[in-house]
Design a protein around this motif. Structure first.
Motif, PDB file in Angstrom:
ATOM      1  N   THR A  64       0.806  -1.220   0.000  1.00 22.16           N
ATOM      2  CA  THR A  64       0.000   0.000   0.000  1.00 22.16           C
ATOM      3  C   THR A  64       0.836   1.267   0.000  1.00 22.16           C
ATOM      4  O   THR A  64       0.521   2.226  -0.680  1.00 22.16           O
ATOM      5  CB  THR A  64      -0.942  -0.001   1.221  1.00 22.16           C
ATOM      6  N   ALA A  65       1.936   1.299   0.729  1.00 26.73           N
ATOM      7  CA  ALA A  65       2.740   2.519   0.860  1.00 26.73           C
ATOM      8  C   ALA A  65       3.746   2.702  -0.272  1.00 26.73           C
ATOM      9  O   ALA A  65       4.440   3.715  -0.318  1.00 26.73           O
ATOM     10  CB  ALA A  65       3.468   2.509   2.202  1.00 26.73           C
ATOM     11  N   ASP A  66       3.849   1.751  -1.164  1.00 28.02           N
ATOM     12  CA  ASP A  66       4.813   1.807  -2.262  1.00 28.02           C
ATOM     13  C   ASP A  66       4.390   2.744  -3.378  1.00 28.02           C
ATOM     14  O   ASP A  66       3.265   3.224  -3.421  1.00 28.02           O
ATOM     15  CB  ASP A  66       4.963   0.411  -2.895  1.00 28.02           C
ATOM     16  N   VAL A  67       5.308   2.937  -4.316  1.00 26.97           N
ATOM     17  CA  VAL A  67       4.959   3.558  -5.593  1.00 26.97           C
ATOM     18  C   VAL A  67       4.278   2.471  -6.414  1.00 26.97           C
ATOM     19  O   VAL A  67       4.498   1.281  -6.179  1.00 26.97           O
ATOM     20  CB  VAL A  67       6.217   4.098  -6.328  1.00 26.97           C
ATOM     21  N   PRO A  68       3.443   2.840  -7.384  1.00 21.17           N
ATOM     22  CA  PRO A  68       2.754   1.784  -8.154  1.00 21.17           C
ATOM     23  C   PRO A  68       3.738   0.927  -8.939  1.00 21.17           C
ATOM     24  O   PRO A  68       4.688   1.434  -9.522  1.00 21.17           O
ATOM     25  CB  PRO A  68       1.833   2.554  -9.088  1.00 21.17           C
ATOM     26  N   GLN A  69       3.507  -0.356  -8.932  1.00 25.28           N
ATOM     27  CA  GLN A  69       4.332  -1.281  -9.707  1.00 25.28           C
ATOM     28  C   GLN A  69       3.973  -1.187 -11.190  1.00 25.28           C
ATOM     29  O   GLN A  69       4.815  -1.386 -12.047  1.00 25.28           O
ATOM     30  CB  GLN A  69       4.128  -2.700  -9.209  1.00 25.28           C
ATOM     31  N   MET A  70       2.729  -0.849 -11.457  1.00 26.94           N
ATOM     32  CA  MET A  70       2.243  -0.707 -12.823  1.00 26.94           C
ATOM     33  C   MET A  70       1.192   0.387 -12.839  1.00 26.94           C
ATOM     34  O   MET A  70       0.395   0.502 -11.912  1.00 26.94           O
ATOM     35  CB  MET A  70       1.618  -2.035 -13.280  1.00 26.94           C
ATOM     36  N   ARG A  71       1.229   1.220 -13.890  1.00 26.95           N
ATOM     37  CA  ARG A  71       0.222   2.270 -14.048  1.00 26.95           C
ATOM     38  C   ARG A  71      -0.304   2.205 -15.477  1.00 26.95           C
ATOM     39  O   ARG A  71       0.483   2.230 -16.422  1.00 26.95           O
ATOM     40  CB  ARG A  71       0.856   3.633 -13.758  1.00 26.95           C
ATOM     41  N   LEU A  72      -1.607   2.126 -15.620  1.00 26.14           N
ATOM     42  CA  LEU A  72      -2.252   2.068 -16.926  1.00 26.14           C
ATOM     43  C   LEU A  72      -3.024   3.359 -17.121  1.00 26.14           C
ATOM     44  O   LEU A  72      -3.844   3.713 -16.280  1.00 26.14           O
ATOM     45  CB  LEU A  72      -3.204   0.868 -16.992  1.00 26.14           C
ATOM     46  N   GLU A  73      -2.738   4.068 -18.217  1.00 31.31           N
ATOM     47  CA  GLU A  73      -3.414   5.334 -18.504  1.00 31.31           C
ATOM     48  C   GLU A  73      -4.244   5.237 -19.766  1.00 31.31           C
ATOM     49  O   GLU A  73      -3.815   4.636 -20.744  1.00 31.31           O
ATOM     50  CB  GLU A  73      -2.407   6.468 -18.701  1.00 31.31           C
ATOM     51  N   LYS A  74      -5.397   5.871 -19.717  1.00 34.70           N
ATOM     52  CA  LYS A  74      -6.265   6.000 -20.890  1.00 34.70           C
ATOM     53  C   LYS A  74      -6.377   7.495 -21.180  1.00 34.70           C
ATOM     54  O   LYS A  74      -6.895   8.249 -20.368  1.00 34.70           O
ATOM     55  CB  LYS A  74      -7.644   5.419 -20.590  1.00 34.70           C
ATOM     56  N   ARG A  75      -5.847   7.907 -22.329  1.00 38.89           N
ATOM     57  CA  ARG A  75      -5.898   9.309 -22.756  1.00 38.89           C
ATOM     58  C   ARG A  75      -6.578   9.387 -24.121  1.00 38.89           C
ATOM     59  O   ARG A  75      -5.925   9.228 -25.155  1.00 38.89           O
ATOM     60  CB  ARG A  75      -4.497   9.901 -22.858  1.00 38.89           C
ATOM     61  N   PRO A  76      -7.886   9.643 -24.150  1.00 43.78           N
ATOM     62  CA  PRO A  76      -8.616   9.682 -25.416  1.00 43.78           C
ATOM     63  C   PRO A  76      -8.084  10.713 -26.412  1.00 43.78           C
ATOM     64  O   PRO A  76      -8.226  10.535 -27.619  1.00 43.78           O
ATOM     65  CB  PRO A  76     -10.047  10.017 -25.002  1.00 43.78           C
ATOM     66  N   ALA A  77      -7.437  11.771 -25.956  1.00 41.81           N
ATOM     67  CA  ALA A  77      -6.893  12.788 -26.861  1.00 41.81           C
ATOM     68  C   ALA A  77      -5.802  12.214 -27.760  1.00 41.81           C
ATOM     69  O   ALA A  77      -5.550  12.728 -28.850  1.00 41.81           O
ATOM     70  CB  ALA A  77      -6.345  13.965 -26.067  1.00 41.81           C
ATOM     71  N   LEU A  78      -5.164  11.106 -27.333  1.00 44.11           N
ATOM     72  CA  LEU A  78      -4.090  10.485 -28.130  1.00 44.11           C
ATOM     73  C   LEU A  78      -4.599   9.341 -29.002  1.00 44.11           C
ATOM     74  O   LEU A  78      -3.804   8.613 -29.591  1.00 44.11           O
ATOM     75  CB  LEU A  78      -2.989   9.969 -27.196  1.00 44.11           C
TER      76      LEU A  78
END
Length: 116
Positions: A64-78
């Motif tokens: 819980t206190a860590d940095v994310p191991q994985m981050r998934l982003e959805k950016r419709p502008a791209l």
């Protein structure tokens, strides 16, 4: 005196230009399915989601206190450029970009196959 032609016109609400970006049901189902399998494998223990007017983020954490191991982003502008999906690693490096969620999640799923 009010006649038969007196009425108030109420405009139909248009979609808000400042509405936030989110995941649709199929996308969220796919993401949470992978999350559940990674929890079962002992890799992830927590997650967070963030929604802004420009992007939506799903982040998975080992602790819980860590940095994310994985981050998934959805950016419709791209959407018409390199694709609206991006997968980031633990140190912020871009692991994969694309137009298709399945293809962007493939590196994480390959790692899951090696773990099991």
């Amino acid at each position: 005196m009010s006649g038969a032609g007196d009425f108030t016109l109420v405009p139909f609400p248009r979609p808000n230009a400042n509405a936030q970006v989110g995941f649709d049901r199929a996308e969220l189902s796919r993401i949470l399915d992978l999350y559940g399998r990674m929890v079962a494998a002992g890799e992830w223990r927590d997650y967070a989601m963030d929604f802004t007017k420009d992007y939506a983020v799903f982040a998975a954490y080992r602790r819980t206190a860590d940095v994310p191991q994985m981050r998934l982003e959805k950016r419709p502008a791209l959407r018409n450029r390199q694709g609206m999906w991006a997968l980031f690693g633990e140190h912020g490096q871009v692991l994969k970009r694309g137009h298709d969620l399945s293809g962007v999640l493939a590196p994480v799923e390959r790692r899951l196959v090696k773990l099991v």
